[in-house]
Design a protein around this motif. Sequence first.
Motif, PDB file in Angstrom:
ATOM      1  N   ALA A   1       0.798  -1.223   0.000  1.00  0.00           N
ATOM      2  CA  ALA A   1       0.000   0.000   0.000  1.00  0.00           C
ATOM      3  C   ALA A   1       0.834   1.278   0.000  1.00  0.00           C
ATOM      4  CB  ALA A   1      -0.927  -0.002   1.213  1.00  0.00           C
ATOM      5  N   SER A   2       2.132   1.171   0.246  1.00  0.00           N
ATOM      6  CA  SER A   2       3.021   2.342   0.187  1.00  0.00           C
ATOM      7  C   SER A   2       4.459   1.845   0.089  1.00  0.00           C
ATOM      8  CB  SER A   2       2.875   3.217   1.443  1.00  0.00           C
ATOM      9  OG  SER A   2       3.408   2.518   2.563  1.00  0.00           O
ATOM     10  N   GLY A   3       5.355   2.762  -0.223  1.00  0.00           N
ATOM     11  CA  GLY A   3       6.772   2.407  -0.249  1.00  0.00           C
ATOM     12  C   GLY A   3       7.264   2.041   1.145  1.00  0.00           C
ATOM     13  N   MET A   4       6.814   2.788   2.153  1.00  0.00           N
ATOM     14  CA  MET A   4       7.251   2.491   3.530  1.00  0.00           C
ATOM     15  C   MET A   4       6.819   1.094   3.950  1.00  0.00           C
ATOM     16  SD  MET A   4       9.239   4.744   4.632  1.00  0.00           S
ATOM     17  CE  MET A   4       9.474   3.971   6.212  1.00  0.00           C
ATOM     18  N   ALA A   5       5.631   0.668   3.492  1.00  0.00           N
ATOM     19  CA  ALA A   5       5.169  -0.684   3.823  1.00  0.00           C
ATOM     20  C   ALA A   5       6.100  -1.719   3.199  1.00  0.00           C
ATOM     21  CB  ALA A   5       3.739  -0.881   3.325  1.00  0.00           C
TER      22      ALA A   5
ATOM     23  N   VAL B   1      19.298   8.229   2.960  1.00  0.00           N
ATOM     24  CA  VAL B   1      18.052   7.588   2.541  1.00  0.00           C
ATOM     25  C   VAL B   1      16.899   8.525   2.878  1.00  0.00           C
ATOM     26  CG1 VAL B   1      18.812   5.168   2.731  1.00  0.00           C
ATOM     27  CG2 VAL B   1      17.886   6.335   4.755  1.00  0.00           C
ATOM     28  N   TYR B   2      15.765   8.271   2.270  1.00  0.00           N
ATOM     29  CA  TYR B   2      14.540   9.031   2.544  1.00  0.00           C
ATOM     30  C   TYR B   2      14.330   9.138   4.067  1.00  0.00           C
ATOM     31  CZ  TYR B   2       9.535   9.453   3.367  1.00  0.00           C
ATOM     32  OH  TYR B   2       8.311   9.804   3.866  1.00  0.00           O
ATOM     33  N   GLY B   3      13.887  10.302   4.539  1.00  0.00           N
ATOM     34  CA  GLY B   3      13.760  10.554   5.975  1.00  0.00           C
ATOM     35  C   GLY B   3      12.906   9.530   6.707  1.00  0.00           C
TER      36      GLY B   3
ATOM     37  N   ASN C   1      15.009   1.387  -5.212  1.00  0.00           N
ATOM     38  CA  ASN C   1      15.279   1.936  -6.559  1.00  0.00           C
ATOM     39  C   ASN C   1      14.249   2.989  -6.966  1.00  0.00           C
ATOM     40  OD1 ASN C   1      17.035   1.793  -8.847  1.00  0.00           O
ATOM     41  ND2 ASN C   1      15.479   0.657  -9.986  1.00  0.00           N
ATOM     42  N   THR C   2      13.637   3.618  -5.973  1.00  0.00           N
ATOM     43  CA  THR C   2      12.531   4.563  -6.234  1.00  0.00           C
ATOM     44  C   THR C   2      12.897   5.681  -7.210  1.00  0.00           C
ATOM     45  OG1 THR C   2      11.565   4.103  -4.080  1.00  0.00           O
ATOM     46  CG2 THR C   2      10.992   6.210  -5.055  1.00  0.00           C
ATOM     47  N   PHE C   3      14.139   6.206  -7.125  1.00  0.00           N
ATOM     48  CA  PHE C   3      14.522   7.336  -7.980  1.00  0.00           C
ATOM     49  C   PHE C   3      14.801   6.905  -9.418  1.00  0.00           C
ATOM     50  CE2 PHE C   3      16.261  10.987  -5.090  1.00  0.00           C
ATOM     51  CZ  PHE C   3      15.121  10.906  -4.311  1.00  0.00           C
TER      52      PHE C   3
END
Length: 408
Positions: A87-91, A113-115, A187-189
């Motif tokens: 449901a999200s990248g954090m998940a 990394v992302y905060g 690899n989000t970016f």
Amino acid sequence: MKRFDPEEAITQVQREFGEHGGVCPSISRSSTFTVMAPETMPEIFQGIRSPEKGGCYLYSRHFNPTVDVLARYLSAMEDTEYAVCTASGMAAIACTLLQLCRQGDHIVASRTVYGGTHALLADLLPQWGITVSFIDPTQPEAFDAASQKTTRVWYTESVGNPTLPIADIPILSRKAHARGITLVVDNTFTPMLISPAVLGADIVVYSMTKFINGASDLLAGAICARRDFVHQLMDLHTGRAMLLGPTLDPRAAFDIIQRIPHLAARMREHGRRAMIMAEQLQDWGVAVAYPGLPSFPQHAKLNAIINPGYGFGGMLTIDCGTQKRAEALMDQLQNTEKFGFMAVSLGYFDTLMSCSGTSTASEISPDEQCAMGLSPGLLRMSVGITGNLDSRIEQLRRALQQCDMIKT
Ligand code: PLP
């Protein structure tokens, strides 16, 4: 040797037609599914059967037909055996790390990394007895040096958020595997541009909220990995994705399925425009960082691992020196020039801008921000693909002049 081409790999996925032969797949919204023979249900619970092991769908927190179509695209794009959509990248990140680590285990993680990921690693996981050491992602030896007997995971972003350091995935994977450690790469970016699993990473995680979806209208994540890891995550009794339940809604999955076929075209255009803007900014003497510029510190490293033909991505940074000046520039760009939006996130078709230190990296302490080279005036820009590029550059020039950042 022919290089892996993610765009081509996607076209090889078995096409799923809609109920009436539609060119789009149908959306399967059932939360639960009918089991036709009584003996099948216990077999599904024992893991003997699943949709791909002669069984059927059971319950949509486990597997869902529409979400599975998206998972097949993702695994083809990443050249992994399978994928789970969340449901999200954090998940995706949290379930992956909680599946791999137990109390007493240790993670070596990139400090850039992302905060939200940083907070998960620095604050939440230690409360559950999983410790983390942060290191410079551009130094493979630092991963070695920080590893302990209990280290289970090395974690990095392929291109780090927000200062864009490049991880040397082939070297990291060789080193990790020599120690029996799992390499997890976000690899989000750089979807399409970098194929971490092809370069040796064990697990690739994504926030599909960003470039993969490309429309900033939903949240989603993905875990691309070997089949056995996906089955661990989805084990009905012990799987972290199954127990924590961050299931992707089939309607959101459908929306992303419709956007995957033009992801490559979008990435090329993000990259083409970002490159032209970065060159222009550099010519004006602005402190721009863009991985496609030969002046970028790890440009050569990136060139060695990048899939050719997709450009260098849509992310660049401008160091405005101070937070105040970064805010003034964003104000001009949004409210006077209509150049883009002052908003967190990235990968939208319009340009998004934020001052990272006080927004998406604000979870990170000022000392840590300093250690990762994050200046308080760093403006992170996700370069959009709309409008006339010459007009965009004119808008940028006027805004920079207004903020006394260039003279021309
Ligand atoms: N990974 C990276 C690199 C990100 O930038 C983000 C969000 O900004 C995430 C993961 C988290 O993704 P989501 O917001 O979809 O949970």
